[in-house]
Every structure is written in C-alpha cells, then in structure tokens.
Design a protein around this motif. Structure first.
Motif, PDB file in Angstrom:
ATOM      1  N   TYR A  18       0.793  -1.228   0.000  1.00 45.60           N
ATOM      2  CA  TYR A  18       0.000   0.000   0.000  1.00 45.60           C
ATOM      3  C   TYR A  18       0.827   1.281   0.000  1.00 45.60           C
ATOM      4  CZ  TYR A  18      -3.968  -3.012   1.110  1.00 45.60           C
ATOM      5  OH  TYR A  18      -4.938  -3.975   1.074  1.00 45.60           O
ATOM      6  N   THR A  19       2.141   1.180   0.091  1.00 48.41           N
ATOM      7  CA  THR A  19       2.971   2.374   0.233  1.00 48.41           C
ATOM      8  C   THR A  19       3.796   2.602  -1.013  1.00 48.41           C
ATOM      9  OG1 THR A  19       3.114   1.975   2.612  1.00 48.41           O
ATOM     10  CG2 THR A  19       4.679   3.543   1.661  1.00 48.41           C
ATOM     11  N   ARG A  20       3.600   3.764  -1.635  1.00 44.42           N
ATOM     12  CA  ARG A  20       4.353   4.155  -2.822  1.00 44.42           C
ATOM     13  C   ARG A  20       4.953   5.531  -2.550  1.00 44.42           C
ATOM     14  NH1 ARG A  20       2.443   2.140  -8.026  1.00 44.42           N
ATOM     15  NH2 ARG A  20       1.266   0.207  -7.725  1.00 44.42           N
ATOM     16  N   THR A  21       6.161   5.550  -2.086  1.00 41.71           N
ATOM     17  CA  THR A  21       6.770   6.833  -1.729  1.00 41.71           C
ATOM     18  C   THR A  21       6.962   7.731  -2.945  1.00 41.71           C
ATOM     19  OG1 THR A  21       8.983   5.844  -1.874  1.00 41.71           O
ATOM     20  CG2 THR A  21       7.935   5.873   0.293  1.00 41.71           C
ATOM     21  N   GLN A  22       6.994   7.142  -4.127  1.00 34.22           N
ATOM     22  CA  GLN A  22       7.115   7.965  -5.338  1.00 34.22           C
ATOM     23  C   GLN A  22       5.933   8.911  -5.494  1.00 34.22           C
ATOM     24  OE1 GLN A  22       7.593   4.695  -5.227  1.00 34.22           O
ATOM     25  NE2 GLN A  22       9.343   4.071  -6.469  1.00 34.22           N
ATOM     26  N   ARG A  23       4.801   8.585  -4.877  1.00 27.25           N
ATOM     27  CA  ARG A  23       3.605   9.404  -4.999  1.00 27.25           C
ATOM     28  C   ARG A  23       3.413  10.348  -3.818  1.00 27.25           C
ATOM     29  NH1 ARG A  23       3.354   9.503 -10.149  1.00 27.25           N
ATOM     30  NH2 ARG A  23       2.809   7.526 -11.157  1.00 27.25           N
ATOM     31  N   VAL A  92      -6.075   9.068 -15.225  1.00 28.57           N
ATOM     32  CA  VAL A  92      -5.440   9.296 -13.931  1.00 28.57           C
ATOM     33  C   VAL A  92      -6.387   8.865 -12.817  1.00 28.57           C
ATOM     34  CG1 VAL A  92      -4.452  11.021 -12.380  1.00 28.57           C
ATOM     35  CG2 VAL A  92      -4.094  11.215 -14.853  1.00 28.57           C
ATOM     36  N   ALA A  93      -5.872   8.079 -11.901  1.00 26.45           N
ATOM     37  CA  ALA A  93      -6.655   7.667 -10.731  1.00 26.45           C
ATOM     38  C   ALA A  93      -6.221   8.478  -9.524  1.00 26.45           C
ATOM     39  CB  ALA A  93      -6.459   6.181 -10.454  1.00 26.45           C
ATOM     40  N   VAL A  94      -7.188   8.959  -8.766  1.00 28.54           N
ATOM     41  CA  VAL A  94      -6.917   9.732  -7.549  1.00 28.54           C
ATOM     42  C   VAL A  94      -7.669   9.071  -6.403  1.00 28.54           C
ATOM     43  CG1 VAL A  94      -7.122  11.970  -6.410  1.00 28.54           C
ATOM     44  CG2 VAL A  94      -6.646  11.860  -8.873  1.00 28.54           C
ATOM     45  N   GLY A  95      -6.952   8.775  -5.337  1.00 26.00           N
ATOM     46  CA  GLY A  95      -7.614   8.128  -4.214  1.00 26.00           C
ATOM     47  C   GLY A  95      -6.671   7.866  -3.064  1.00 26.00           C
ATOM     48  N   ASP A  96      -7.066   6.917  -2.240  1.00 26.94           N
ATOM     49  CA  ASP A  96      -6.302   6.561  -1.045  1.00 26.94           C
ATOM     50  C   ASP A  96      -5.686   5.179  -1.225  1.00 26.94           C
ATOM     51  OD1 ASP A  96      -8.546   4.848  -0.634  1.00 26.94           O
ATOM     52  OD2 ASP A  96      -9.581   6.447   0.447  1.00 26.94           O
ATOM     53  N   SER A  97      -5.549   4.420  -0.147  1.00 33.89           N
ATOM     54  CA  SER A  97      -4.877   3.122  -0.241  1.00 33.89           C
ATOM     55  C   SER A  97      -5.624   2.127  -1.117  1.00 33.89           C
ATOM     56  CB  SER A  97      -4.683   2.530   1.165  1.00 33.89           C
ATOM     57  OG  SER A  97      -5.921   2.406   1.842  1.00 33.89           O
ATOM     58  N   VAL A 123      -2.694   7.732  -2.920  1.00 34.90           N
ATOM     59  CA  VAL A 123      -1.764   7.828  -1.784  1.00 34.90           C
ATOM     60  C   VAL A 123      -2.485   7.321  -0.543  1.00 34.90           C
ATOM     61  CG1 VAL A 123      -0.388   9.341  -0.314  1.00 34.90           C
ATOM     62  CG2 VAL A 123      -0.527   9.787  -2.777  1.00 34.90           C
ATOM     63  N   SER A 124      -1.915   6.335   0.097  1.00 34.20           N
ATOM     64  CA  SER A 124      -2.537   5.761   1.283  1.00 34.20           C
ATOM     65  C   SER A 124      -2.802   6.834   2.343  1.00 34.20           C
ATOM     66  CB  SER A 124      -1.641   4.671   1.877  1.00 34.20           C
ATOM     67  OG  SER A 124      -1.573   3.558   1.020  1.00 34.20           O
ATOM     68  N   GLY A 125      -3.984   6.764   2.917  1.00 35.67           N
ATOM     69  CA  GLY A 125      -4.357   7.691   3.977  1.00 35.67           C
ATOM     70  C   GLY A 125      -4.937   9.004   3.514  1.00 35.67           C
ATOM     71  N   ASN A 126      -4.969   9.243   2.206  1.00 31.79           N
ATOM     72  CA  ASN A 126      -5.401  10.552   1.721  1.00 31.79           C
ATOM     73  C   ASN A 126      -6.884  10.824   1.938  1.00 31.79           C
ATOM     74  OD1 ASN A 126      -3.613  11.983  -1.141  1.00 31.79           O
ATOM     75  ND2 ASN A 126      -2.947  11.615   0.953  1.00 31.79           N
TER      76      ASN A 126
END
Length: 277
Positions: A18-23, A92-97, A123-126
């Motif tokens: 679930y973690t993508r630091t690039q984003r 483009v997809a926009v969302g959380d985890s 981005v997780s937690g957004n």
C-alpha cells in the motif's frame, strides 16, 4: 541495519503493497532516484532494499497476471473495448490506499490497457483535503479522464475515547465539489466513485486497541454525499453492500482483498462502458 521487531513479515509485505513513496507529494515535487525510494521503504520496515524490490516486483507480476486472467473473460474484454477513453486521454486515478494498492483495481486496469497512458496518484491515507493540497501534482499529470475515489479516510475517526472525523459531512461535500470543479477546469472528464463498504465487526476487532476507527454508517454518509454532488457517479458503496466480506475484504474490514479489487474493477468497467444505471 536494525530490524523492526514489532512488524511481522506479513505486515512488511502489506506495508509495501500500500505504500508508494514515489507518490508522496514532497517526493513528487522534489524527486529522488528509484533506488532511494527502495532504501526509504527498507529503512522504514527493517528489510534490505533488495527484498523490498523483490516484493514490489512480485506484486507487480501479480497485478499483470490477474489482468491477463481477467482478459480471458469475453464479457470483461467487451467492457474494456467500450470504455469512453479517447486515444489521447491520459487516465489518472486519484484516491487513497484502495487506489494505491499495488494489486488494486487501477493497477489491474493499467495492465489490461497497455496502449493507454495511465497514472496512479493514489496515496494511502489521503482525504479530499490532502488531494486539494496536492492538486498541482494532479494538474501536472495532464489528465484527460480522472477516476476519483475518496472518502474512506475523510471519515477516519481519531481518538481512543472521544472520536473526531477527519472531515465533517459539510467539509467533505465542499472538498469534493472543489475537486470536481478544479478537475473540470483542466478540460478533463471526471468520474466520481463512492468508497466501497466496510465490515463493522472486522474493523472493530482490528482497530480495537488503535487510536483510529472506521464506522460503516460514516461510509454510507459519504456515499450519499457523493451521490448528491455527482449524480452520475459510480455508487460502489451500494454495489458492494451484498458482497461476502470473507471474500471481498481483507481481515481489517476496510481494505478490499485481491478478489475484492477484481470486483471493483469489473464494476468500474461496467459503469464507464454502459453509463449510470
């Protein structure tokens, strides 16, 4: 490198999933080489960077294999052929985890549509407020069609005894309206998607000792607001209420399982291909 004894290997794999630091906004605005992202994840979970890369590669293969399997279904292929994306559109997809998930619905869609340009900005937690803060990054992605799924973390409740939601209902509505208006102002098409259901009993058990909570009624509230703001939205919340939680959700009761993510993609493809029903 020191180990992180509080994390099991399963928890480490889940963190990578679930973690993508690039984003992460800061690291998008000030990018660093990919190997440093691997090292950052490695330091965070107490694993060697090569192991992190191997797990990420394994998850990417899983997404590609799942997409390939889904494409063997004639109905699913027909849905993809009927998608309203123009050749020049960047999807483009926009969302959380739920969207950032390395084996999630958007990664499956991207793998199934190799000829299309796709960007995952999950981005997780957004929350909706987080996405407003990083709207410059969404604009920089030059979207033609935006798939917008937010709300699960807007209703995340903080506090062990007295709980406060990350966003009240009016705040969520204001933010969602603002995001849709801003995306439309870019000349992009936006498809709003309500978050899927959560399973209250599983969520209660998972987060019993945590300072955060999720409440099924709050998710239903967010879904209703999304339907109000964007009547043509995909009401994923209603569409997933009858799903078997043992199949559709992970043990935490909040995140869709790999099978659940497949189901979400099918529902999204049906909605985009046939329009609101």
């Amino acid at each position: 490198m020191t180990t992180t004894p509080e994390l099991t290997d399963t928890e480490r794999r889940t963190f990578i999933r679930y973690t993508r630091t690039q984003r992460w906004p800061l690291l998008q605005r000030f990018p660093v080489p990919d190997d440093l992202h691997d090292e950052l994840l490695a330091q965070m979970i107490g694993w060697p960077a090569p192991t992190v890369r191997a797990v990420a590669a394994e998850l990417a293969r899983q997404a590609r294999d799942t997409a390939t399997e889904m494409l063997t279904d004639q109905h699913f292929r027909a849905l993809l052929e009927a998608l309203p994306f123009r050749p020049q559109d960047r999807v483009v997809a926009v969302g959380d985890s739920i969207t950032a998930d390395r084996v999630g619905w958007f990664e499956l869609l991207a793998a199934a549509l190799p000829a299309h340009s796709t960007v995952n900005l999950g981005v997780s937690g957004n929350t909706t407020a987080d996405v407003l803060e990083r709207f410059d990054l969404l604009e920089a992605a030059r979207p033609g069609h935006v798939l917008l799924m937010l709300g699960t973390n807007d209703v995340r409740t903080h506090g062990r005894t007295t709980g406060y939601r990350m966003a009240t209902s009016p705040e969520f509505e204001r933010n969602l309206r603002a995001l849709i208006d801003l995306i439309t102002s870019l000349g992009a098409t936006v498809t709003a998607i309500t978050p899927p259901v959560v399973d209250q009993s599983r969520a209660d058990a998972t987060f019993a000792d945590a300072p955060v909570r999720w409440h099924a009624a709050d998710i239903a509230d967010i879904a209703a607001i999304t339907r109000k703001v964007a009547p043509a939205c995909l009401d994923l919340h209603t569409a997933t209420r009858a799903e078997d939680p043992d199949v559709f959700l992970e043990a935490d009761g909040v995140h869709p399982s790999a099978a659940g993510q497949r189901r979400i993609l099918t529902l999204i493809a049906e909605h985009l291909s046939t329009g609101p029903r």
